[in-house]
Design an enzyme around this catalytic site. Sequence first.
Site, PDB file in Angstrom:
ATOM      1  N   GLN A 176       8.387  16.455   7.862  1.00  0.00           N
ATOM      2  CA  GLN A 176       7.954  15.529   8.918  1.00  0.00           C
ATOM      3  C   GLN A 176       6.614  14.880   8.545  1.00  0.00           C
ATOM      4  OE1 GLN A 176       8.662  16.547  13.042  1.00  0.00           O
ATOM      5  NE2 GLN A 176       6.500  16.410  13.470  1.00  0.00           N
TER       6      GLN A 176
ATOM      7  N   LYS B  63       5.769  11.208   6.593  1.00  0.00           N
ATOM      8  CA  LYS B  63       5.610   9.880   7.194  1.00  0.00           C
ATOM      9  C   LYS B  63       4.143   9.500   7.399  1.00  0.00           C
ATOM     10  CE  LYS B  63       8.916  11.402   9.724  1.00  0.00           C
ATOM     11  NZ  LYS B  63       9.498  12.163   8.590  1.00  0.00           N
TER      12      LYS B  63
ATOM     13  N   GLU C  15     -15.258  -4.515  -0.720  1.00  0.00           N
ATOM     14  CA  GLU C  15     -15.775  -3.140  -0.702  1.00  0.00           C
ATOM     15  C   GLU C  15     -14.796  -2.196  -0.002  1.00  0.00           C
ATOM     16  OE1 GLU C  15     -20.204  -3.078   0.257  1.00  0.00           O
ATOM     17  OE2 GLU C  15     -19.681  -5.186   0.488  1.00  0.00           O
TER      18      GLU C  15
ATOM     19  N   SER D 297     -25.881  -9.028   7.512  1.00  0.00           N
ATOM     20  CA  SER D 297     -26.621  -7.790   7.723  1.00  0.00           C
ATOM     21  C   SER D 297     -27.360  -7.870   9.048  1.00  0.00           C
ATOM     22  CB  SER D 297     -27.612  -7.593   6.572  1.00  0.00           C
ATOM     23  OG  SER D 297     -28.657  -6.725   6.966  1.00  0.00           O
TER      24      SER D 297
ATOM     25  N   THR E 226     -16.615  -5.894 -22.687  1.00  0.00           N
ATOM     26  CA  THR E 226     -16.153  -4.539 -23.000  1.00  0.00           C
ATOM     27  C   THR E 226     -17.399  -3.686 -22.869  1.00  0.00           C
ATOM     28  OG1 THR E 226     -16.597  -4.741 -25.361  1.00  0.00           O
ATOM     29  CG2 THR E 226     -14.417  -5.408 -24.635  1.00  0.00           C
ATOM     30  N   HIS E 227     -17.230  -2.499 -22.291  1.00  0.00           N
ATOM     31  CA  HIS E 227     -18.383  -1.627 -21.987  1.00  0.00           C
ATOM     32  C   HIS E 227     -19.358  -2.335 -21.045  1.00  0.00           C
ATOM     33  CE1 HIS E 227     -16.957   0.699 -25.530  1.00  0.00           C
ATOM     34  NE2 HIS E 227     -16.759  -0.511 -26.025  1.00  0.00           N
TER      35      HIS E 227
ATOM     36  N   ASN F 122     -22.341 -10.362   2.591  1.00  0.00           N
ATOM     37  CA  ASN F 122     -21.727  -9.213   1.928  1.00  0.00           C
ATOM     38  C   ASN F 122     -20.210  -9.351   1.758  1.00  0.00           C
ATOM     39  OD1 ASN F 122     -24.255  -7.910   1.841  1.00  0.00           O
ATOM     40  ND2 ASN F 122     -23.963  -7.086   3.900  1.00  0.00           N
TER      41      ASN F 122
ATOM     42  N   LYS G  96     -28.627 -11.809   3.847  1.00  0.00           N
ATOM     43  CA  LYS G  96     -27.471 -11.151   3.217  1.00  0.00           C
ATOM     44  C   LYS G  96     -26.140 -11.824   3.527  1.00  0.00           C
ATOM     45  CE  LYS G  96     -27.268  -7.875   1.110  1.00  0.00           C
ATOM     46  NZ  LYS G  96     -27.276  -6.472   1.573  1.00  0.00           N
TER      47      LYS G  96
ATOM     48  N   ASN H 252      18.554  15.734   9.900  1.00  0.00           N
ATOM     49  CA  ASN H 252      18.066  15.870   8.519  1.00  0.00           C
ATOM     50  C   ASN H 252      18.527  14.718   7.631  1.00  0.00           C
ATOM     51  OD1 ASN H 252      17.137  18.206   9.613  1.00  0.00           O
ATOM     52  ND2 ASN H 252      18.537  19.560   8.504  1.00  0.00           N
TER      53      ASN H 252
ATOM     54  N   TYR I 257      16.445  20.923   3.862  1.00  0.00           N
ATOM     55  CA  TYR I 257      15.433  20.354   4.749  1.00  0.00           C
ATOM     56  C   TYR I 257      14.470  21.431   5.257  1.00  0.00           C
ATOM     57  CZ  TYR I 257      13.013  18.093   8.549  1.00  0.00           C
ATOM     58  OH  TYR I 257      12.023  17.609   9.348  1.00  0.00           O
TER      59      TYR I 257
HETATM   60  N1  ARG Z   1      11.140  14.844  12.863  1.00  0.00           N
HETATM   61  C1  ARG Z   1      11.774  15.310  11.666  1.00  0.00           C
HETATM   62  C2  ARG Z   1      11.153  14.683  10.432  1.00  0.00           C
HETATM   63  O1  ARG Z   1      10.441  13.755  10.569  1.00  0.00           O
HETATM   64  C3  ARG Z   1      13.214  14.963  11.679  1.00  0.00           C
HETATM   65  C4  ARG Z   1      14.069  15.989  12.338  1.00  0.00           C
HETATM   66  C5  ARG Z   1      14.260  17.106  11.475  1.00  0.00           C
HETATM   67  N2  ARG Z   1      15.268  18.018  11.789  1.00  0.00           N
HETATM   68  C6  ARG Z   1      15.126  19.146  12.492  1.00  0.00           C
HETATM   69  N3  ARG Z   1      16.078  19.966  12.503  1.00  0.00           N
HETATM   70  N4  ARG Z   1      14.031  19.414  13.132  1.00  0.00           N
HETATM   71  O2  ARG Z   1      11.367  15.119   9.323  1.00  0.00           O
END
Ligand code: ARG
Length: 455
Positions: free
Chosen positions: A320, A323, A288, A275, A153-154, A283, A281, A108, A315
Amino acid sequence: MTLWGGRFESAPDEVLWRYTVDGVDRRLLPWDVRGSLAHVTMLARVGILDEAESATLTEGLRRIAAEASEGTFEFRDSDEDVHSAVERRLVELVGPVGGKLHTGRSRNDQIALDLRLYLADACVARAAQLRTLAGVLAELAERHADDVVPSYTHLQQAQAISLGHHLAAHAWWALRNADRFEDARRRIAVSPLGASASGGSSLPLDPAVTVDELGWNSHFDNSLDAVAARDFASEFGFCCAQAMVDLSRLAEELILWATTEFGWVTFADALTTGSSALPHKKNPDIAELARGRAAGAIGALTALLALQKGLPLAYNRDLQEDKVHVFALDDSLGGTLEALTALVGSAEFHPPAPSSFTTALDLAEALVERGVPFREAHRLVGRLVARLVADGRQLSDATPADLEALDARFRPEDLELTDPEVSVRRRRSPGGGGPDSVRAQVAAIRQAIEGSADR
Ligand code: ARG
């Protein structure tokens, strides 16, 4: 093999494994090892590891770091997460003493540290890219300081300005976004290590040593906060999302300017696409997609915030998922900055002259300098404009007789002010759209870029 098998009678079911192990955190490998190296130093410093043990663990971790950078580190399906993979490999390399690595630590506080380490580096990288973009824009602004375009503007032509002024405007937000990343980094670079699973440890851990090892300035004050908080991730997410939104606005203008209707800009062939159906074309796909990816960035930031809103301390495994969104934001911004900076750098500008109506304010201000209240001057010029428009004439088509018919305080030489080139050259308020202001801005932008390099 899990890190937690002792308490369980049966091995994890495949369904559990498939659902809970996602491999997204594998990307944190180099940062996980960096954190572990600092942890080992701390454990040795407080006497939990003896010198030989700490040397062995450090050596093993360095080998893992080398494998990570050479791309030879092998994850196994049986590794529950990046932390388990490193510990498994460490034991393979150094034997049972590897089992001492996780002393005084939990995954954690470890994952919180890994993410902070990753994001601290990402802040530096994105800030540098933003400043590179600002530098490219400053270069273009200088080149086009004397070229005249309308401001809008606008989305209606407003005042004549230097094209350089418009390009420099985009450099300023790029610099602010760079500063924002650096500011966020101060709150990101706070070590949570030593919080353990949630409430600290009976061992004499010293978080200050870990902080020193990491080259950071501060550590957590509350172990629950250390493992539960993800406001630093949201803040990074906001920095990314705001930068993507600003890039999207630049992208939108590049797209608009490249239209036949605007005809302001041409991009390098190598940075545009064709295109499959329409042979003529060309592009601006990079712009975009930059505009399109800003949508995903806003969504990822929203997801990061929503992820945290109902979580009790400390925690929870929900975290998790942070990420997924953090990496999406970072990748999106990093890629967009790279591509859009190249596109902007390839731009050839050839804007047509603005309408002479963009000088209407100059005419009114000529009267103001003669003591006419601005409101009255505005109305007089407005009437002149109405007459000219009715006749299908431009402001530059006005004659001394037109002025005389409106008000005696106009002078025939006021008509010289209806040239947009003249309008831009006479602009003198600080930060305004004239060429002198642009050159001053370019110098200031470059100074800001250089100043940040010295920091
Ligand atoms: N994989 C978990 C995360 O990305 C970390 C480990 C978390 N701890 C646990 N007791 N499962 O947050």
